[in-house]
Scaffold this active site. Structure first.
Site, PDB file in Angstrom:
ATOM      1  N   CYS A   8     -15.845  -7.344  -1.593  1.00 31.20           N
ATOM      2  CA  CYS A   8     -14.578  -6.829  -2.120  1.00 31.20           C
ATOM      3  C   CYS A   8     -14.346  -7.346  -3.535  1.00 31.20           C
ATOM      4  O   CYS A   8     -14.270  -8.552  -3.769  1.00 31.20           O
ATOM      5  CB  CYS A   8     -13.429  -7.239  -1.199  1.00 31.20           C
ATOM      6  SG  CYS A   8     -11.816  -6.857  -1.905  1.00 31.20           S
ATOM      7  N   CYS A  51     -11.234  -9.554  -3.857  1.00 32.57           N
ATOM      8  CA  CYS A  51     -11.459 -10.902  -3.300  1.00 32.57           C
ATOM      9  C   CYS A  51     -12.188 -11.755  -4.330  1.00 32.57           C
ATOM     10  O   CYS A  51     -11.848 -12.926  -4.551  1.00 32.57           O
ATOM     11  CB  CYS A  51     -12.280 -10.835  -2.020  1.00 32.57           C
ATOM     12  SG  CYS A  51     -11.357 -10.306  -0.568  1.00 32.57           S
ATOM     13  N   ASP A  62      -4.556  -4.335 -15.021  1.00 32.00           N
ATOM     14  CA  ASP A  62      -5.428  -3.269 -14.515  1.00 32.00           C
ATOM     15  C   ASP A  62      -6.470  -2.946 -15.584  1.00 32.00           C
ATOM     16  O   ASP A  62      -6.160  -2.885 -16.775  1.00 32.00           O
ATOM     17  CB  ASP A  62      -4.587  -2.028 -14.184  1.00 32.00           C
ATOM     18  CG  ASP A  62      -5.362  -1.020 -13.363  1.00 32.00           C
ATOM     19  OD1 ASP A  62      -4.995  -0.799 -12.190  1.00 32.00           O
ATOM     20  OD2 ASP A  62      -6.334  -0.433 -13.894  1.00 32.00           O
ATOM     21  N   HIS A  81      -7.582 -11.069   2.289  1.00 34.85           N
ATOM     22  CA  HIS A  81      -7.999  -9.672   2.288  1.00 34.85           C
ATOM     23  C   HIS A  81      -7.306  -8.844   3.368  1.00 34.85           C
ATOM     24  O   HIS A  81      -7.364  -9.177   4.549  1.00 34.85           O
ATOM     25  CB  HIS A  81      -9.517  -9.562   2.491  1.00 34.85           C
ATOM     26  CG  HIS A  81     -10.003  -8.146   2.445  1.00 34.85           C
ATOM     27  ND1 HIS A  81     -10.372  -7.523   1.264  1.00 34.85           N
ATOM     28  CD2 HIS A  81     -10.146  -7.217   3.412  1.00 34.85           C
ATOM     29  CE1 HIS A  81     -10.716  -6.278   1.521  1.00 34.85           C
ATOM     30  NE2 HIS A  81     -10.591  -6.055   2.823  1.00 34.85           N
ATOM     31  N   ASN A  96      -0.828   2.541  -3.418  1.00 34.78           N
ATOM     32  CA  ASN A  96      -1.589   3.685  -2.916  1.00 34.78           C
ATOM     33  C   ASN A  96      -2.231   3.290  -1.590  1.00 34.78           C
ATOM     34  O   ASN A  96      -2.866   2.235  -1.491  1.00 34.78           O
ATOM     35  CB  ASN A  96      -2.674   4.079  -3.927  1.00 34.78           C
ATOM     36  CG  ASN A  96      -2.081   4.601  -5.226  1.00 34.78           C
ATOM     37  OD1 ASN A  96      -1.096   5.325  -5.207  1.00 34.78           O
ATOM     38  ND2 ASN A  96      -2.664   4.219  -6.352  1.00 34.78           N
ATOM     39  N   GLY A 145      -4.901   8.198  -3.394  1.00 39.02           N
ATOM     40  CA  GLY A 145      -5.298   7.612  -4.666  1.00 39.02           C
ATOM     41  C   GLY A 145      -5.790   6.179  -4.592  1.00 39.02           C
ATOM     42  O   GLY A 145      -6.038   5.554  -5.625  1.00 39.02           O
ATOM     43  N   HIS A 204      -8.449  -3.246  -1.000  1.00 39.03           N
ATOM     44  CA  HIS A 204      -7.850  -4.583  -0.841  1.00 39.03           C
ATOM     45  C   HIS A 204      -6.424  -4.363  -1.308  1.00 39.03           C
ATOM     46  O   HIS A 204      -6.207  -4.014  -2.489  1.00 39.03           O
ATOM     47  CB  HIS A 204      -8.596  -5.598  -1.727  1.00 39.03           C
ATOM     48  CG  HIS A 204      -8.056  -6.990  -1.680  1.00 39.03           C
ATOM     49  ND1 HIS A 204      -8.854  -8.088  -1.406  1.00 39.03           N
ATOM     50  CD2 HIS A 204      -6.808  -7.480  -1.895  1.00 39.03           C
ATOM     51  CE1 HIS A 204      -8.118  -9.192  -1.451  1.00 39.03           C
ATOM     52  NE2 HIS A 204      -6.872  -8.847  -1.752  1.00 39.03           N
ATOM     53  N   HIS A 252      -2.957  -3.901  -2.870  1.00 32.77           N
ATOM     54  CA  HIS A 252      -2.433  -4.341  -4.170  1.00 32.77           C
ATOM     55  C   HIS A 252      -1.252  -3.475  -4.555  1.00 32.77           C
ATOM     56  O   HIS A 252      -1.149  -2.315  -4.147  1.00 32.77           O
ATOM     57  CB  HIS A 252      -3.514  -4.260  -5.252  1.00 32.77           C
ATOM     58  CG  HIS A 252      -4.170  -2.912  -5.338  1.00 32.77           C
ATOM     59  ND1 HIS A 252      -5.158  -2.523  -4.454  1.00 32.77           N
ATOM     60  CD2 HIS A 252      -3.974  -1.868  -6.174  1.00 32.77           C
ATOM     61  CE1 HIS A 252      -5.545  -1.291  -4.750  1.00 32.77           C
ATOM     62  NE2 HIS A 252      -4.824  -0.866  -5.785  1.00 32.77           N
ATOM     63  N   HIS A 293       0.768  -1.941  -7.860  1.00 28.90           N
ATOM     64  CA  HIS A 293       0.730  -1.695  -9.296  1.00 28.90           C
ATOM     65  C   HIS A 293       2.136  -1.938  -9.862  1.00 28.90           C
ATOM     66  O   HIS A 293       3.132  -1.523  -9.254  1.00 28.90           O
ATOM     67  CB  HIS A 293       0.386  -0.237  -9.599  1.00 28.90           C
ATOM     68  CG  HIS A 293      -0.971   0.205  -9.150  1.00 28.90           C
ATOM     69  ND1 HIS A 293      -2.004   0.422 -10.029  1.00 28.90           N
ATOM     70  CD2 HIS A 293      -1.470   0.475  -7.917  1.00 28.90           C
ATOM     71  CE1 HIS A 293      -3.083   0.819  -9.354  1.00 28.90           C
ATOM     72  NE2 HIS A 293      -2.781   0.864  -8.075  1.00 28.90           N
TER      73      HIS A 293
END
Ligand code: DGP
Length: 109
Positions: A4, A7, A30, A46, A83, A89, A94, A96, A98
């Site tokens: 990952c 990770c 990003d 994770h 997402n 999308g 993992h 997250h 935005h």
């Protein structure tokens, strides 16, 4: 998780600059920003997506981290996106969040 990317980033394997880090969470820029501010809030533990069985405390922690980091950076107006699933999308499996804002980051970033 071995393969990952998030990770690995969270473990510091790529020397990614962290905008914020604590024992549970990291925040970094990003790689493909869609706005002047585009950050990712990533738990160190994770989970593939929001559909996983995630401890409520961690979910709360992720949102509190959004509040903390935006406040530290002086960003008042921003969009927070999660997402979930490929057709929605999600490209990195993992979980997250935005943080996207048209405001500009100050000198600390
Ligand atoms: P999503 O599509 O919601 O799964 O978002 C994944 C985001 O992660 C995407 O906007 C690009 C970003 N990303 C993918 N790989 C890397 C990386 O190695 N470093 C950084 N900083 N961001 C990455």
């Amino acid at each position: 998780m071995e393969d990952c990317i998030f990770c690995k980033i969270a473990k510091g394997e790529f020397n990614t600059e962290f905008i914020y880090e604590d024992s549970e969470v990291v925040v970094f820029k990003d790689i493909n920003p869609i706005a002047p501010v585009h950050l990712l809030v990533v738990p160190k533990k994770h989970y593939s997506s929001l559909n996983d069985d995630i401890e409520p405390m961690l979910l709360s922690k992720l949102l509190l981290t959004v509040k903390k980091v935006t406040k530290q950076l002086g960003i008042d107006e921003y969009r927070t996106v999660i997402n979930t699933g490929e057709t929605a999308g999600q490209s990195v499996f993992h979980i997250h969040l935005h943080i996207v804002s048209s405001e500009k980051l100050g000198p600390i970033c």
